[in-house]
Design an enzyme around this catalytic site. Structure first.
Site, PDB file in Angstrom:
ATOM      1  N   ARG A  32       0.820  -1.216   0.000  1.00 47.15           N
ATOM      2  CA  ARG A  32       0.000   0.000   0.000  1.00 47.15           C
ATOM      3  C   ARG A  32       0.851   1.261   0.000  1.00 47.15           C
ATOM      4  O   ARG A  32       0.454   2.271  -0.538  1.00 47.15           O
ATOM      5  CB  ARG A  32      -0.916   0.006   1.237  1.00 47.15           C
ATOM      6  N   SER A 137       2.672 -18.757   9.590  1.00 49.37           N
ATOM      7  CA  SER A 137       3.287 -18.374  10.873  1.00 49.37           C
ATOM      8  C   SER A 137       3.190 -19.576  11.803  1.00 49.37           C
ATOM      9  O   SER A 137       2.307 -20.431  11.632  1.00 49.37           O
ATOM     10  CB  SER A 137       2.516 -17.210  11.492  1.00 49.37           C
ATOM     11  N   TYR A 150      -5.446 -13.157  15.155  1.00 52.30           N
ATOM     12  CA  TYR A 150      -4.261 -13.398  14.315  1.00 52.30           C
ATOM     13  C   TYR A 150      -4.051 -14.898  14.127  1.00 52.30           C
ATOM     14  O   TYR A 150      -3.827 -15.365  13.007  1.00 52.30           O
ATOM     15  CB  TYR A 150      -3.020 -12.742  14.936  1.00 52.30           C
ATOM     16  N   GLY A 181       8.710 -18.244  13.055  1.00 55.39           N
ATOM     17  CA  GLY A 181       8.473 -17.778  14.423  1.00 55.39           C
ATOM     18  C   GLY A 181       8.874 -16.316  14.508  1.00 55.39           C
ATOM     19  O   GLY A 181       8.952 -15.622  13.476  1.00 55.39           O
ATOM     20  N   GLU A 186       8.906  -4.929  11.001  1.00 53.07           N
ATOM     21  CA  GLU A 186       7.948  -3.932  11.508  1.00 53.07           C
ATOM     22  C   GLU A 186       6.678  -4.592  12.060  1.00 53.07           C
ATOM     23  O   GLU A 186       5.742  -3.911  12.474  1.00 53.07           O
ATOM     24  CB  GLU A 186       7.587  -2.939  10.388  1.00 53.07           C
TER      25      GLU A 186
END
Ligand code: NDP
Ligand code: 8X3
Length: 255
Positions: A32, A137, A150, A181, A186
């Site tokens: 974006r 993840s 999440y 992991g 960010e």
């Protein structure tokens, strides 16, 4: 190869863009934040003399995704799609979570992957080959306290990856899930909504994964022979066993 990477304005996506450009591949990078991906595209094409295309794209925006990718020339010759764009928002008990955060995580981490993948699939199917890499993840393998939305999004993504692998088998399209992991990007700054102190705490007291580590593993998965598919790779830093065990002198498990 032609490689499309979503979420390349920072972290893993940016590191993968650098990795693949440095290996001589043509890449398309999306995110974006226009200023960031345009600057990265200019830098990489100049530095490595490869084709680097950038597109400003919010993967949550279904019509924008199809408009940007469906009839794109680069996509018509795509070899590898890396569904990396994603985020966590908040680390709160289930009953305290912001509903908007849940929406954004599911829209980005799950529906975004569905839209981008569907938009490029006709090209891969036509070519009778291709490789889709989904950045999952360890939160998609285990559920931890205050991880609710999440974890749900990454579990859903894991199910999607498995489903894609089955349904796309007859088109000779490989699907690889990478499950990292804790990695210092960010990610935590976004999760803690711009609070640098909270974000820094996540990576204190041990050596976490770095974005380059993930980029190198993805490059390895892309580079295996045509007849080989790495289905799922779980990777953590040496100090982490899983979502619950992180060897920090001051922290026992996740808090
Ligand atoms: P970063 O925050 O550094 O990067 C996330 C990237 O995703 C940015 O480029 C961001 O770009 C992009 N992004 C977020 N939302 C959207 C959207 N709606 N549309 C398009 N792009 C979007 O985090 P990471 O590099 O760490 O995260 C990359 C992936 O890895 C995510 O899917 C994350 O869940 C996963 N992951 C991260 C781990 C970690 O510990 N860091 C561990 C395991 C998995 P922009 O804001 O410019 O749109
Ligand atoms: C990011 C890793 O453990 O914070 O997906 O969920 S974790």
């Amino acid at each position: 190869m032609n490689i499309l990477i979503t979420g390349a304005s920072s972290g893993f996506g940016k590191a993968m863009a650098i990795q693949f450009a440095s290996m001589g591949h043509a890449i398309m990078i999306t995110a974006r934040r226009a200023d960031r991906i345009q600057a990265l595209a200019n830098k990489l094409s100049e530095q490595y003399g490869v084709k680097v295309l950038s597109k400003v794209l919010d993967v949550q925006d279904r019509s924008a995704v199809f408009q940007a990718l469906e009839h794109d020339k680069f996509v018509s010759e795509l070899d590898v799609l890396i569904n990396n764009a994603g985020l966590a928002l908040g680390r709160d008990y289930f009953e305290e979570t912001q509903l908007d955060d849940w929406e954004t995580m599911l829209d980005t981490n799950v529906k975004g992957v569905m839209y981008v993948t569907r938009a490029v699939l006709p090209s891969l199917i036509k070519r009778g080959k291709g490789h889709i890499i989904n950045i999952g993840s360890i939160a998609g393998l285990e559920v931890y306290e205050k991880g609710n939305g999440y974890c749900a999004s990454k579990h859903a993504l894991d199910a999607l990856s498995k489903s894609m692998r089955i349904d796309l088998l007859r088109h000779r399209i490989k699907v690889t899930s990478i499950h990292p992991g804790a990695a210092d990007t960010e990610f935590s700054l976004v999760r803690f909504k711009g609070d640098p102190q909270k974000a820094a705490t996540v990576y204190e007291g041990y050596t976490p994964l770095y974005a380059k580590d993930i980029a190198e593993v993805v490059a390895y998965a892309v580079g295996v022979p045509e007849h080989v598919c790495l289905n799922s790779i779980e990777m953590t830093c040496t100090s982490q066993a899983n979502s619950f065990y992180l060897s920090k002198p001051t922290v026992q498990g996740k808090s």
